[in-house]
Write an enzyme that holds these catalytic residues in place. Structure first.
Site, PDB file in Angstrom:
ATOM      1  N   ASP A 100       0.978  21.764 -12.870  1.00 19.43           N
ATOM      2  CA  ASP A 100       2.236  21.108 -12.540  1.00 19.43           C
ATOM      3  C   ASP A 100       1.904  19.643 -12.268  1.00 19.43           C
ATOM      4  OD1 ASP A 100       4.948  20.811 -11.515  1.00 19.43           O
ATOM      5  OD2 ASP A 100       4.849  22.954 -11.034  1.00 19.43           O
ATOM      6  N   ASP A 119       7.267  17.907 -13.446  1.00 24.59           N
ATOM      7  CA  ASP A 119       8.339  18.101 -12.467  1.00 24.59           C
ATOM      8  C   ASP A 119       9.436  17.044 -12.636  1.00 24.59           C
ATOM      9  OD1 ASP A 119       9.027  19.590  -9.947  1.00 24.59           O
ATOM     10  OD2 ASP A 119       8.937  17.584  -9.080  1.00 24.59           O
ATOM     11  N   GLU A 160       4.812   7.916 -23.711  1.00 25.12           N
ATOM     12  CA  GLU A 160       3.486   7.494 -23.228  1.00 25.12           C
ATOM     13  C   GLU A 160       2.704   8.693 -22.696  1.00 25.12           C
ATOM     14  OE1 GLU A 160       4.760   2.925 -21.844  1.00 25.12           O
ATOM     15  OE2 GLU A 160       4.033   4.348 -20.337  1.00 25.12           O
ATOM     16  N   HIS A 189      10.749  29.324  -9.648  1.00 25.28           N
ATOM     17  CA  HIS A 189      10.638  29.306  -8.181  1.00 25.28           C
ATOM     18  C   HIS A 189      11.788  28.574  -7.497  1.00 25.28           C
ATOM     19  CE1 HIS A 189       9.246  25.504  -9.607  1.00 25.28           C
ATOM     20  NE2 HIS A 189       9.242  25.016  -8.388  1.00 25.28           N
ATOM     21  N   ASP A 190      12.754  28.117  -8.266  1.00 25.58           N
ATOM     22  CA  ASP A 190      13.895  27.407  -7.683  1.00 25.58           C
ATOM     23  C   ASP A 190      15.202  28.181  -7.807  1.00 25.58           C
ATOM     24  OD1 ASP A 190      12.346  25.123  -7.045  1.00 25.58           O
ATOM     25  OD2 ASP A 190      12.575  24.346  -9.089  1.00 25.58           O
TER      26      ASP A 190
END
Ligand code: GLC
Ligand code: MG
Length: 535
Positions: free
Chosen positions: A101, A203, A250, A327-328
């Protein structure tokens, strides 16, 4: 062979581990890296290809690791860098890819960069974060709201300015218009890529760039009082700015300094805006997460429409992906109900595009009720009682009927599901037609039938609660029929074609059955059909 390797994330099945809750090895009630190593054989048995770990880096844990104070270390609660090196080696030895992550939008307020930035207005790191003068009345510089409640601006007494935080005040946003910030995070990426990680899940990637003029966000005319307060405003100026795509290109470039890595983006946006994150000429994220199934009404027609909209919105050559849980969000087995969870599994593993599984969904884990004094999630603490809490989908993995479900020798950091004594890996592995064995069979079938990976998606008209589609390529065809209803349904052979046989039923009891005329589906049953092989 090389082509195969470059394609691994298209063919692969991803599995998200929430490290705090997967397996504890040192008896502190919190999962850790050694625990994950111990459970790799389970993951290879399940048949997944890649493991994505939610953050494992040093963190004050205000948002359980999404507030990072050192991007290139390991939090002591998870172990050491030696443990990480052992984990990546063991994963690769087992044929598993490892995805980390990356949390580039914000750091912890305890990160040395922020401590420096805060120390004075002329500190060289000041511009690494987003500082603004107060509004004329002394209040926040604009009306932007934190996703975790309240203003998104925190006042810094000492320097007389506000800093911006899209999430907690302990998670100040980095200033991605600053070149040094970009280069610092790209170096973080290189650090882990050199260690051999196979990619990143990035994230809140759509948050990285904010409006250069910090204009007020417009009010949301559809706001409902039972929704979290930040939804009172649309995020027109605080997220999803055009310049973000330059940043993502990028980042993609950094991953391409290495072979065969993948860039996945966390993005909650409507489909037509989501697909922009593939980038111009597909130079953006290879997989902008598609969360459409997380919030859909669970009906055949609603899901059929989502698939059609998504397939249509995808830019040419863009590779799709699907997610049922993370997980949310509330656990899928609770959202759709335990009877439909197997149907959801069959959907996920037969759609066109890379599936990502959330740990525990394969054993049908449900949302666990969290008593007020057990709440750990800062979102629930700040915005109580309207059901936004995320602890209930982050409870410990249920491995066995032993004490603490085989997760830990100590009481776990979040409560276990009450039904863990019956719903756990050990008991479900032993039960022939369990959801866990269904997941294994689905994964094995997806591996065996290339049309389930590379085939086209062809919707077939069906009625009522039945969702029907074909997956076809030059190697073959498969027909998928899913009954979203709690009553039996049937599909005529003109819809499915003649002379099929059942390859798999969600009830695990019809393999090999010939289907000549009508296909009868039982309540809550899904089946995969393939051409009947004459012997
Ligand atoms: C992402 C994470 C979530 C976290 C937030 C802030 O949405 O998935 O868990 O709270 O970002 O970092
Ligand atoms: Mg531990």
């Amino acid at each position: 062979m090389d082509q195969d390797n470059r394609d691994w994330w298209r063919r692969g099945i991803f599995y998200q581990v929430y490290p705090r809750s997967f397996q504890d090895s040192d008896g502190d009630g919190v999962g850790d890296l050694k625990g994950i190593i111990k459970r790799l054989p389970y993951l290879t048995r399940l048949g997944v290809d890649a493991v994505w770990l939610s953050p494992i880096f040093p963190s004050p844990m205000a948002d359980f690791g999404y507030d990072i104070s050192d991007y290139t270390g390991i939090d002591p609660s998870f172990g050491t860098m030696e443990d990480f090196d052992a984990l990546i080696a063991a994963a690769h030895d087992s044929g598993l890819k490892l995805i980390l992550d990356l949390v580039p939008n914000h750091t912890s307020d305890q990160h040395p960069w922020f401590i420096e930035a805060k120390s004075s207005r002329d500190n060289p790191k000041r511009d690494w974060y987003i500082w603004r003068d107060p509004a004329p009345d002394g209040g926040p510089p604009n009306n932007w709201l934190s996703e975790f409640g309240g203003s998104a601006w925190a006042y810094d007494e000492a320097s007389g300015q506000y800093y911006y935080h899209a999430f907690l005040a302990q998670q100040p946003d980095l200033n991605w218009r600053n070149r040094e910030v970009r280069d610092a995070i790209y170096d973080v990426m290189r650090f882990w890529l050199r260690k051999g990680v196979d990619g990143f899940r990035v994230d809140v990637i759509w948050h990285l760039i904010k409006d250069a003029e910090f204009r007020d966000n417009p009010t949301n005319p559809h706001y409902r009082a039972d929704r979290p307060p930040h939804e009172k405003l649309l995020t027109q100026y605080s997220t999803d700015q055009l310049e973000v795509h330059t940043v993502i290109t990028e980042m993609r470039g950094v991953t391409e300094e290495f072979d065969n890595r993948v860039l996945i983006g966390e993005i909650y946006l409507p489909l037509h805006r989501l697909v922009a994150y593939y980038g111009n000429d597909l130079r953006g994220a290879q997989m902008p997460f598609n969360f459409a199934l997380l919030s859909t009404l669970w009906s055949a027609r609603a899901v059929e429409m989502i698939i059609a909209d998504y397939e249509k919105a995808l830019p040419p050559g863009a590779w799709p992906n699907w997610v049922l849980g993370n997980h949310d969000r509330p656990r899928v087995a609770s959202r759709v109900g335990p009877a439909q969870a197997p149907v959801a599994a069959m959907l996920l593993l037969t759609l066109r595009g890379t599936p990502t599984l959330y740990y525990g969904d394969e054993i049908g884990m449900r949302q666990v009720a969290i008593a007020p004094d057990q709440v750990r999630d800062p979102f629930e603490k700040n915005v109580p009682d309207i059901g936004v809490g995320r602890d209930g989908c982050r409870t410990p993995m249920q491995w066995s009927a032993e004490r603490h479900a085989g997760f830990s020798t100590a009481p776990p950091w979040l409560p276990l599901a009450q039904d863990f004594a019956s719903d756990n890996v050990a008991s479900l592995e032993a039960e022939r037609a369990s959801i866990l064995n269904l997941y294994k069979a689905l994964i094995a079938l997806r591996r065996r039938l290339p049309q389930l990976v590379h085939g086209s998606y062809e919707p077939v008209a069906a009625h009522g609660d039945v969702l029907l589609y074909r997956r076809r390529n030059t190697e073959g065809v498969a027909v998928i029929a899913l009954n979203f209803g709690a009553v039996a349904a049937s599909v005529s052979s003109s819809a499915i074609g003649f002379s099929n046989e059942v390859l798999l039923s969600t009830l695990m009891d019809r393999q090999g059955e010939k289907v000549e005329g009508v296909l009868d589906l039982r309540a809550n049953e899904g089946v995969i059909l393939g051409p009947h092989q004459d012997d």
